[in-house]
Motif scaffolding. Structure first.
Motif, PDB file in Angstrom:
ATOM      1  N   TRP A  34       7.357  -6.951  -2.373  1.00  0.00           N
ATOM      2  CA  TRP A  34       6.445  -7.136  -1.252  1.00  0.00           C
ATOM      3  C   TRP A  34       5.778  -8.501  -1.349  1.00  0.00           C
ATOM      4  N   ASN A  40       4.790  -3.223   5.040  1.00  0.00           N
ATOM      5  CA  ASN A  40       4.119  -2.207   4.235  1.00  0.00           C
ATOM      6  C   ASN A  40       4.699  -2.229   2.831  1.00  0.00           C
ATOM      7  N   TYR A  41       3.840  -2.276   1.830  1.00  0.00           N
ATOM      8  CA  TYR A  41       4.292  -2.396   0.443  1.00  0.00           C
ATOM      9  C   TYR A  41       5.330  -1.351   0.061  1.00  0.00           C
ATOM     10  N   ARG A  42       5.205  -0.173   0.625  1.00  0.00           N
ATOM     11  CA  ARG A  42       6.090   0.925   0.214  1.00  0.00           C
ATOM     12  C   ARG A  42       7.533   0.724   0.680  1.00  0.00           C
ATOM     13  N   ASP A  43       7.774  -0.226   1.567  1.00  0.00           N
ATOM     14  CA  ASP A  43       9.122  -0.481   2.076  1.00  0.00           C
ATOM     15  C   ASP A  43       9.853  -1.555   1.280  1.00  0.00           C
ATOM     16  N   ILE A  45      10.411  -1.571  -2.310  1.00  0.00           N
ATOM     17  CA  ILE A  45      10.598  -1.114  -3.681  1.00  0.00           C
ATOM     18  C   ILE A  45      12.079  -0.806  -3.900  1.00  0.00           C
ATOM     19  N   VAL A 107       4.286   6.359  -4.282  1.00  0.00           N
ATOM     20  CA  VAL A 107       5.567   6.007  -3.682  1.00  0.00           C
ATOM     21  C   VAL A 107       6.645   6.899  -4.310  1.00  0.00           C
ATOM     22  N   GLU A 109       9.842   6.365  -5.325  1.00  0.00           N
ATOM     23  CA  GLU A 109      10.885   5.882  -6.230  1.00  0.00           C
ATOM     24  C   GLU A 109      10.722   6.363  -7.675  1.00  0.00           C
ATOM     25  N   PHE A 146       7.428  10.423   2.789  1.00  0.00           N
ATOM     26  CA  PHE A 146       7.604  10.541   1.347  1.00  0.00           C
ATOM     27  C   PHE A 146       8.578  11.679   1.031  1.00  0.00           C
TER      28      PHE A 146
END
Length: 225
Positions: A34, A40-43, A45, A107, A109, A146
């Protein structure tokens, strides 16, 4: 506790002799990409990098082949019947579909990496419970996005959150009480049945800045469980 971890000549008694403590820290420069300037940070990883980091950590801790290392983590007999509980942090997740939005929260992962390791050790996806049951209040959703990401990788995984309070009740006989020495004593915190039922309990906290504490670490993630 810190002294025990930092002093190589100290340890804790498991059987005999003393076993020196060991902590493994693994870093991968491409695990999270990111830019902090958009999206968005979660996209951003990388699942492969996260899985590799976890595998390398367990290899360093346990030794042997990867299968042997994970089998020594999930070592109880009758692996196909054992229950795995994974505690995540949905502290900011107030929306059922989107969860925490752009706020920092759990998250999927690391969760996927742990579950796949459990499966390679003989466990079953339907015996995996991802949960955040730290409160009986109407929040802490495990968001739809999620769940969908975990289920796309490992179908059959179960989810339990405080918002829907699914999969069992809070046990009146199992609870946390607080010292009367507090200026304002917190209420009794009831503990959900699920963590009591699990054979394995994996803690996936978020290390982040926190008001009044500097940072939050692993044990706080288990408040209420």
């Amino acid at each position: 506790s810190a002294a025990t971890l930092l002093t190589p000549d100290w340890g804790f008694i498991a059987d005999s002799p003393l076993i020196p403590p060991k902590v493994v820290h693994v870093h991968h420069g491409r695990a999270a990409r990111w830019s902090r300037s958009g999206g968005n940070y979660r996209d951003f990883i990388d699942q492969g990098a996260v899985t590799l980091m976890l595998d390398q950590a367990v290899l360093s801790l346990k030794g042997g082949t990867l299968d042997q290392a994970w089998s020594s983590v999930f070592s109880l007999a009758a692996a196909e019947t054992r229950l795995l509980g994974i505690k995540i942090n949905c502290n900011n997740a107030t929306a059922a579909a989107d969860g925490a939005g752009t706020s920092i929260d759990a998250v999927p992962e690391p969760v996927i990496a742990v579950i796949k390791a459990f499966l390679r050790s003989g466990g079953r996806a339907t015996n995996c419970y991802v949960f955040d049951l730290s409160t009986s209040g109407g929040y802490r959703y495990i968001a739809t996005w999620f769940r969908n990401k975990v289920l796309a990788a490992v179908p059959g995984v179960q989810f339990r959150d405080a918002a829907s309070n699914t999969g069992g009740a809070y046990n009146a006989a199992t609870h946390v009480t607080w010292s009367a020495g507090y200026p304002t004593t917190p209420p009794v915190t009831r503990i959900h049945d699920l963590p009591r039922q699990c054979d394995y309990l994996v803690n996936i906290p978020i290390v982040k800045r926190h008001i009044g504490a500097g940072s939050t670490l692993g044990y706080k993630n288990h408040f209420g469980t």
